[in-house]
Design a protein around this motif. Structure first.
Motif, PDB file in Angstrom:
ATOM      1  N   MET A   1      46.154  12.954  46.171  1.00 24.31           N
ATOM      2  CA  MET A   1      47.085  13.957  45.902  1.00 24.31           C
ATOM      3  C   MET A   1      46.287  15.162  45.650  1.00 24.31           C
ATOM      4  O   MET A   1      45.566  15.129  44.792  1.00 24.31           O
ATOM      5  N   ASN A   2      45.375  16.353  45.633  1.00 22.34           N
ATOM      6  CA  ASN A   2      44.864  17.322  45.250  1.00 22.34           C
ATOM      7  C   ASN A   2      44.289  17.500  45.297  1.00 22.34           C
ATOM      8  O   ASN A   2      43.926  17.243  45.844  1.00 22.34           O
ATOM      9  N   VAL A   3      43.369  19.289  45.109  1.00 17.26           N
ATOM     10  CA  VAL A   3      42.772  20.022  44.839  1.00 17.26           C
ATOM     11  C   VAL A   3      42.259  19.090  44.743  1.00 17.26           C
ATOM     12  O   VAL A   3      41.840  19.197  44.436  1.00 17.26           O
ATOM     13  N   ARG A   4      42.899  17.372  45.785  1.00 22.50           N
ATOM     14  CA  ARG A   4      43.054  17.215  44.562  1.00 22.50           C
ATOM     15  C   ARG A   4      41.678  17.113  44.162  1.00 22.50           C
ATOM     16  O   ARG A   4      41.374  16.686  43.298  1.00 22.50           O
ATOM     17  N   SER A   5      40.541  17.655  44.479  1.00 23.08           N
ATOM     18  CA  SER A   5      39.292  17.454  43.800  1.00 23.08           C
ATOM     19  C   SER A   5      38.454  18.683  43.845  1.00 23.08           C
ATOM     20  O   SER A   5      38.588  19.536  44.675  1.00 23.08           O
ATOM     21  N   SER A   6      37.546  18.733  42.887  1.00 23.38           N
ATOM     22  CA  SER A   6      36.690  19.888  42.765  1.00 23.38           C
ATOM     23  C   SER A   6      35.835  20.042  43.995  1.00 23.38           C
ATOM     24  O   SER A   6      35.519  21.123  44.432  1.00 23.38           O
ATOM     25  N   PRO A  47      33.718  27.877  38.268  1.00 18.58           N
ATOM     26  CA  PRO A  47      35.116  27.524  38.003  1.00 18.58           C
ATOM     27  C   PRO A  47      36.118  28.532  38.540  1.00 18.58           C
ATOM     28  O   PRO A  47      37.310  28.455  38.233  1.00 18.58           O
ATOM     29  N   GLN A  48      35.679  29.485  39.342  1.00 22.51           N
ATOM     30  CA  GLN A  48      36.544  30.581  39.770  1.00 22.51           C
ATOM     31  C   GLN A  48      37.822  30.113  40.438  1.00 22.51           C
ATOM     32  O   GLN A  48      38.865  30.745  40.316  1.00 22.51           O
ATOM     33  N   TYR A  49      37.757  28.999  41.151  1.00 19.61           N
ATOM     34  CA  TYR A  49      38.924  28.540  41.891  1.00 19.61           C
ATOM     35  C   TYR A  49      39.557  27.267  41.332  1.00 19.61           C
ATOM     36  O   TYR A  49      40.672  26.925  41.715  1.00 19.61           O
ATOM     37  N   ASP A  50      38.853  26.552  40.456  1.00 20.50           N
ATOM     38  CA  ASP A  50      39.400  25.259  40.016  1.00 20.50           C
ATOM     39  C   ASP A  50      39.141  24.950  38.554  1.00 20.50           C
ATOM     40  O   ASP A  50      39.289  23.804  38.133  1.00 20.50           O
ATOM     41  N   GLY A  51      38.797  25.957  37.754  1.00 23.62           N
ATOM     42  CA  GLY A  51      38.445  25.674  36.370  1.00 23.62           C
ATOM     43  C   GLY A  51      39.540  24.968  35.591  1.00 23.62           C
ATOM     44  O   GLY A  51      39.312  23.929  34.963  1.00 23.62           O
ATOM     45  N   VAL A  52      40.748  25.513  35.613  1.00 26.19           N
ATOM     46  CA  VAL A  52      41.860  24.908  34.882  1.00 26.19           C
ATOM     47  C   VAL A  52      42.252  23.582  35.507  1.00 26.19           C
ATOM     48  O   VAL A  52      42.595  22.626  34.799  1.00 26.19           O
ATOM     49  N   TRP A  53      42.201  23.498  36.829  1.00 30.20           N
ATOM     50  CA  TRP A  53      42.560  22.250  37.505  1.00 30.20           C
ATOM     51  C   TRP A  53      41.656  21.116  37.062  1.00 30.20           C
ATOM     52  O   TRP A  53      42.115  20.059  36.637  1.00 30.20           O
ATOM     53  N   GLY A  85      53.215  32.430  30.505  1.00 34.09           N
ATOM     54  CA  GLY A  85      53.235  30.979  30.600  1.00 34.09           C
ATOM     55  C   GLY A  85      52.421  30.404  31.731  1.00 34.09           C
ATOM     56  O   GLY A  85      52.160  29.204  31.766  1.00 34.09           O
ATOM     57  N   SER A  86      52.027  31.224  32.686  1.00 40.37           N
ATOM     58  CA  SER A  86      51.288  30.741  33.851  1.00 40.37           C
ATOM     59  C   SER A  86      49.808  30.564  33.545  1.00 40.37           C
ATOM     60  O   SER A  86      49.303  31.021  32.511  1.00 40.37           O
ATOM     61  N   PHE A  87      49.109  29.890  34.460  1.00 40.93           N
ATOM     62  CA  PHE A  87      47.663  29.705  34.366  1.00 40.93           C
ATOM     63  C   PHE A  87      47.011  30.173  35.659  1.00 40.93           C
ATOM     64  O   PHE A  87      47.540  29.940  36.751  1.00 40.93           O
ATOM     65  N   ALA A  88      45.879  30.812  35.526  1.00 42.28           N
ATOM     66  CA  ALA A  88      45.020  31.123  36.667  1.00 42.28           C
ATOM     67  C   ALA A  88      43.915  30.079  36.707  1.00 42.28           C
ATOM     68  O   ALA A  88      43.701  29.355  35.731  1.00 42.28           O
ATOM     69  N   PRO A  89      43.185  29.975  37.809  1.00 46.89           N
ATOM     70  CA  PRO A  89      42.095  28.996  37.851  1.00 46.89           C
ATOM     71  C   PRO A  89      41.034  29.218  36.775  1.00 46.89           C
ATOM     72  O   PRO A  89      40.539  28.267  36.185  1.00 46.89           O
ATOM     73  N   PHE A  90      40.699  30.493  36.520  1.00 47.85           N
ATOM     74  CA  PHE A  90      39.664  30.771  35.522  1.00 47.85           C
ATOM     75  C   PHE A  90      39.766  32.221  35.083  1.00 47.85           C
ATOM     76  O   PHE A  90      39.844  33.125  35.907  1.00 47.85           O
ATOM     77  N   ARG A  91      39.788  32.421  33.785  1.00 49.79           N
ATOM     78  CA  ARG A  91      39.816  33.758  33.218  1.00 49.79           C
ATOM     79  C   ARG A  91      38.604  33.908  32.322  1.00 49.79           C
ATOM     80  O   ARG A  91      38.517  33.286  31.274  1.00 49.79           O
ATOM     81  N   ALA A  92      37.688  34.748  32.736  1.00 54.87           N
ATOM     82  CA  ALA A  92      36.442  34.886  31.996  1.00 54.87           C
ATOM     83  C   ALA A  92      36.536  35.883  30.851  1.00 54.87           C
ATOM     84  O   ALA A  92      35.854  35.736  29.839  1.00 54.87           O
ATOM     85  N   ASP A  93      37.358  36.900  31.000  1.00 59.77           N
ATOM     86  CA  ASP A  93      37.459  37.949  30.001  1.00 59.77           C
ATOM     87  C   ASP A  93      38.471  37.543  28.940  1.00 59.77           C
ATOM     88  O   ASP A  93      39.676  37.520  29.183  1.00 59.77           O
ATOM     89  N   THR A  94      37.983  37.258  27.775  1.00 61.29           N
ATOM     90  CA  THR A  94      38.869  36.771  26.709  1.00 61.29           C
ATOM     91  C   THR A  94      39.537  37.902  25.938  1.00 61.29           C
ATOM     92  O   THR A  94      40.314  37.633  25.019  1.00 61.29           O
ATOM     93  N   ASN A 107      49.725  25.306  40.921  1.00 61.55           N
ATOM     94  CA  ASN A 107      48.960  24.068  40.801  1.00 61.55           C
ATOM     95  C   ASN A 107      48.199  23.995  39.487  1.00 61.55           C
ATOM     96  O   ASN A 107      48.227  22.982  38.782  1.00 61.55           O
ATOM     97  N   GLN A 108      47.476  25.081  39.146  1.00 58.90           N
ATOM     98  CA  GLN A 108      46.756  25.093  37.872  1.00 58.90           C
ATOM     99  C   GLN A 108      47.746  24.937  36.717  1.00 58.90           C
ATOM    100  O   GLN A 108      47.500  24.190  35.761  1.00 58.90           O
ATOM    101  N   THR A 109      48.871  25.656  36.819  1.00 59.27           N
ATOM    102  CA  THR A 109      49.858  25.628  35.739  1.00 59.27           C
ATOM    103  C   THR A 109      50.447  24.233  35.562  1.00 59.27           C
ATOM    104  O   THR A 109      50.560  23.719  34.446  1.00 59.27           O
ATOM    105  N   ALA A 110      50.818  23.605  36.676  1.00 61.67           N
ATOM    106  CA  ALA A 110      51.425  22.273  36.605  1.00 61.67           C
ATOM    107  C   ALA A 110      50.437  21.225  36.112  1.00 61.67           C
ATOM    108  O   ALA A 110      50.796  20.304  35.369  1.00 61.67           O
ATOM    109  N   ALA A 111      49.186  21.334  36.531  1.00 60.48           N
ATOM    110  CA  ALA A 111      48.175  20.378  36.067  1.00 60.48           C
ATOM    111  C   ALA A 111      47.962  20.522  34.562  1.00 60.48           C
ATOM    112  O   ALA A 111      47.837  19.528  33.834  1.00 60.48           O
TER     113      ALA A 111
END
Length: 417
Positions: A1-6, A47-53, A85-94, A107-111
């Motif tokens: 099923m996904n991204v589904r892998s790094s 992690p730019q494209y899959d950090g949260v995943w 409420g959404s998620f991006a793959p990776f947010r570096a600036d806190t 996808n990131q949000t649902a995972a």
């Protein structure tokens, strides 16, 4: 099923690591690969494209096998959420809140929802995430990788899993009278399809509007049509046998049965699925095979699921070691779905390897070390899913055509039954 892998992610931006078209920000931040990675992040790749995943899959896999994830890793994930409420793959600036340039995706949000719902204590975070997912539902009832993207089987299915994990009834989450199951039914190939695609799912209609069988989308579509998420409990499958004849799919259950039969046929010869990159020969597709195992287990097709899990035991260790935490998580999900011991998976302790890819587990909290107010403050932080620096943003590159994890869809080669 996904991204589904790094690994798929990197290959796909070589394809997104599992997601595709690339819509780049006009002024992207420096790549995280050129910066120090967060200490609480699983994996050492960019992690730019899959950090949260991959973080979500890692946390969910650990929880599934009874291993408590480090609190710092959970806090990192909750802290990645945007205010809507959404998620991006990776947010570096806190320090900067999300804005229109923050490339969030379904996808990131649902995972993240599936992982945090399983861990518990994060209702505020998961509730906002589910609200956002509902707000970007398409008129056909499904979801695309991005908020404005056309519905695809992979994204729709991972969102179905998130809705179910959060206590929603996916059939009742509708847009213009259409539920996600309606969207999946439209992506199921009919039984009279010529060639080898009968009963499979397509990722999306092609440029001609035709449905083309896609094994990765089929694994996702089977699980999604059954209301299942990334984790399927062994022996809990439901539905017709996976070797049943293809029948006209007028219900999501029948579409799942047809898709499971298609996967069973595709796995019959060697126990694994194959992928083919342009200019390359067919090669085993470990991640897609793991996803197929989970999908078959969800359907109740225990024999073919067990056969492919056994193949993964013998052959997937090197792939997981090279691919990272999301790959170990996928194998853990496959092992769990078939009642296989993930701590002795073909001679590999998947749980140990996954744990080693993340931050060191915190020492068990002993009584008396923290006073009551400190414990209350930590609980409130966990319940809210945020701290003073929760909202931040980074303009990241969007890879929205293939899709991370579930969206890893360079696997659209038709397979013979």
């Amino acid at each position: 099923m996904n991204v589904r892998s790094s690994a798929a992610v990197l290959a796909a931006v070589a394809v997104i690591g599992a997601a595709a078209p690339a819509a780049a920000d006009s002024s992207p931040s420096p790549s995280p690969s050129r910066q120090a990675l967060p200490s609480a992040l699983y994996g050492k790749s960019d992690p730019q494209y899959d950090g949260v995943w991959r973080q979500s899959l890692a946390l969910l896999a650990q929880h599934t096998v009874g291993a408590e994830p480090p609190k710092a890793a959970v806090d990192w994930l909750t802290g990645q959420q945007c205010a809507d409420g959404s998620f991006a793959p990776f947010r570096a600036d806190t320090g900067t809140p999300c804005d229109a340039k923050t490339m969030v995706d379904t996808n990131q949000t649902a995972a993240a929802v599936q992982a945090l719902a399983a861990l518990g204590g994060h209702d505020a975070v998961t509730g906002k995430a589910v609200d956002w997912l509902k707000s970007v539902q398409n008129k056909d009832g499904g979801w695309g990788y991005t908020a404005d993207g056309a519905s695809d089987a992979n994204s729709t299915s991972v969102v179905v899993g998130a809705l179910a994990a959060a206590g929603e009834k996916p059939a009742e989450v509708v847009k213009d009278g259409k539920s996600p199951y309606d969207a999946l039914l439209k992506l199921a190939l009919p039984c009279d399809t010529r060639g080898d695609g009968a009963g499979a799912f397509a990722f999306q209609p092609d440029k001609k509007g035709e449905l083309v069988a896609n094994a990765d989308a089929t694994a996702a579509g089977v699980a999604g049509s059954l209301g299942a998420g990334l984790v399927v409990e062994p022996g809990k499958g439901k539905g017709k046998a996976a070797d049943a004849a293809c029948e006209k799919a007028t219900t999501p259950e029948q579409a799942a049965a047809n898709g499971a039969a298609h996967l069973t046929d595709a796995l019959a010869a060697d126990g694994h699925l194959v992928s083919s990159l342009p200019g390359a020969e067919d090669q085993p597709d470990y991640g897609n095979t793991a996803d197929a195992v989970v999908a078959l287990a969800a359907q109740g097709a225990t024999e073919p699921a067990a056969k492919s899990a056994a193949w993964l035991e013998k052959n997937a260790a090197d792939w997981a070691a090279q691919s990272g935490p999301a790959a170990y998580a996928q194998l853990i999900f496959a092992a769990h779905a078939t009642g296989t011991d993930p701590r002795a998976f073909g001679g590999t302790d998947l749980v140990k390897q996954l744990t080693a890819a993340g931050p060191a587990a915190q020492a068990a909290d002993t009584s008396g070390e923290k006073n009551g107010q400190e414990q209350k403050d930590e609980k409130e932080k966990d319940d809210s899913g945020s701290s003073s620096d929760v909202w931040w943003a980074v303009g990241s590159c969007l890879v929205a055509g293939i899709g991370i994890g579930f969206l890893v869809s360079g696997r659209n080669k038709r397979r013979k039954p």
